[in-house]
Design a protein around this motif. Structure first.
Motif, PDB file in Angstrom:
ATOM      1  N   ALA A 245      69.184  36.033  59.997  1.00  0.00           N
ATOM      2  CA  ALA A 245      68.626  36.049  58.645  1.00  0.00           C
ATOM      3  C   ALA A 245      69.613  35.515  57.604  1.00  0.00           C
ATOM      4  CB  ALA A 245      68.186  37.460  58.280  1.00  0.00           C
ATOM      5  N   GLY A 246      70.805  35.103  58.049  1.00  0.00           N
ATOM      6  CA  GLY A 246      71.760  34.484  57.133  1.00  0.00           C
ATOM      7  C   GLY A 246      72.795  35.402  56.522  1.00  0.00           C
ATOM      8  N   HIS A 247      73.110  36.508  57.198  1.00  0.00           N
ATOM      9  CA  HIS A 247      74.094  37.454  56.675  1.00  0.00           C
ATOM     10  C   HIS A 247      75.414  37.376  57.437  1.00  0.00           C
ATOM     11  CE1 HIS A 247      71.459  39.637  53.944  1.00  0.00           C
ATOM     12  NE2 HIS A 247      70.519  39.509  54.868  1.00  0.00           N
ATOM     13  N   ARG A 248      76.470  37.738  56.740  1.00  0.00           N
ATOM     14  CA  ARG A 248      77.751  38.054  57.370  1.00  0.00           C
ATOM     15  C   ARG A 248      77.668  39.534  57.695  1.00  0.00           C
ATOM     16  NH1 ARG A 248      83.629  38.176  54.284  1.00  0.00           N
ATOM     17  NH2 ARG A 248      84.855  38.863  56.083  1.00  0.00           N
ATOM     18  N   VAL A 249      77.908  39.900  58.945  1.00  0.00           N
ATOM     19  CA  VAL A 249      77.749  41.292  59.379  1.00  0.00           C
ATOM     20  C   VAL A 249      79.094  41.811  59.877  1.00  0.00           C
ATOM     21  CG1 VAL A 249      76.525  42.858  60.911  1.00  0.00           C
ATOM     22  CG2 VAL A 249      75.369  40.803  60.056  1.00  0.00           C
ATOM     23  N   VAL A 250      79.521  42.919  59.308  1.00  0.00           N
ATOM     24  CA  VAL A 250      80.748  43.582  59.749  1.00  0.00           C
ATOM     25  C   VAL A 250      80.360  44.933  60.310  1.00  0.00           C
ATOM     26  CG1 VAL A 250      82.977  44.527  59.054  1.00  0.00           C
ATOM     27  CG2 VAL A 250      82.160  42.396  58.031  1.00  0.00           C
ATOM     28  N   THR A 251      80.680  45.153  61.585  1.00  0.00           N
ATOM     29  CA  THR A 251      80.477  46.461  62.203  1.00  0.00           C
ATOM     30  C   THR A 251      81.824  47.170  62.247  1.00  0.00           C
ATOM     31  OG1 THR A 251      80.764  45.537  64.416  1.00  0.00           O
ATOM     32  CG2 THR A 251      78.516  45.712  63.583  1.00  0.00           C
ATOM     33  N   VAL A 252      81.806  48.454  61.964  1.00  0.00           N
ATOM     34  CA  VAL A 252      83.050  49.217  61.848  1.00  0.00           C
ATOM     35  C   VAL A 252      83.032  50.351  62.856  1.00  0.00           C
ATOM     36  CG1 VAL A 252      84.534  50.520  60.292  1.00  0.00           C
ATOM     37  CG2 VAL A 252      83.093  48.695  59.381  1.00  0.00           C
TER      38      VAL A 252
END
Length: 108
Positions: A46-53
């Motif tokens: 969908a065009g996001h930068r995703v950061v998982t923590v």
């Protein structure tokens, strides 16, 4: 998997995609990889930068030397907010899961 040392804890994270940032945080008891089956691919598509923590004490993040209690939730929030600054992210959408803490809180 990259990490940042924050508040004396090595906190692991994964940074995927480009676009408006979304931070995905699991509550205590699960690592950041739990998001990678469905949510991360859909958000990146969908065009996001995703950061998982990752969570304190859940490998590969460091354990808490004194253990982790409800009183430590402020520290965990501080660590995640500091990680956002470390990654030079400005506006972010946060998605956080929260465990049921009723098992350790007295009933009203």
């Amino acid at each position: 998997m990259p990490s940042a040392r924050i508040n004396g804890i090595r906190l692991h994270y994964e940074d995927t995609g480009e676009g408006e940032p979304v931070i995905l945080v699991m509550g205590q008891g699960a690592g950041g990889r739990a998001w990678h089956l469905h949510q991360v691919p859909a958000l990146v598509h969908a065009g996001h930068r995703v950061v998982t923590v990752g969570s304190r004490g859940i490998p590969p993040s460091d354990e808490c030397p004194e253990g982790f209690t409800v009183d430590d939730l402020d520290d965990a929030l501080y660590e995640r907010r500091t990680l956002v600054k470390h990654l030079a992210m400005r506006r972010t959408l946060w998605v956080v899961t929260v465990e049921d803490l009723s098992a350790i809180q007295p009933a009203a």
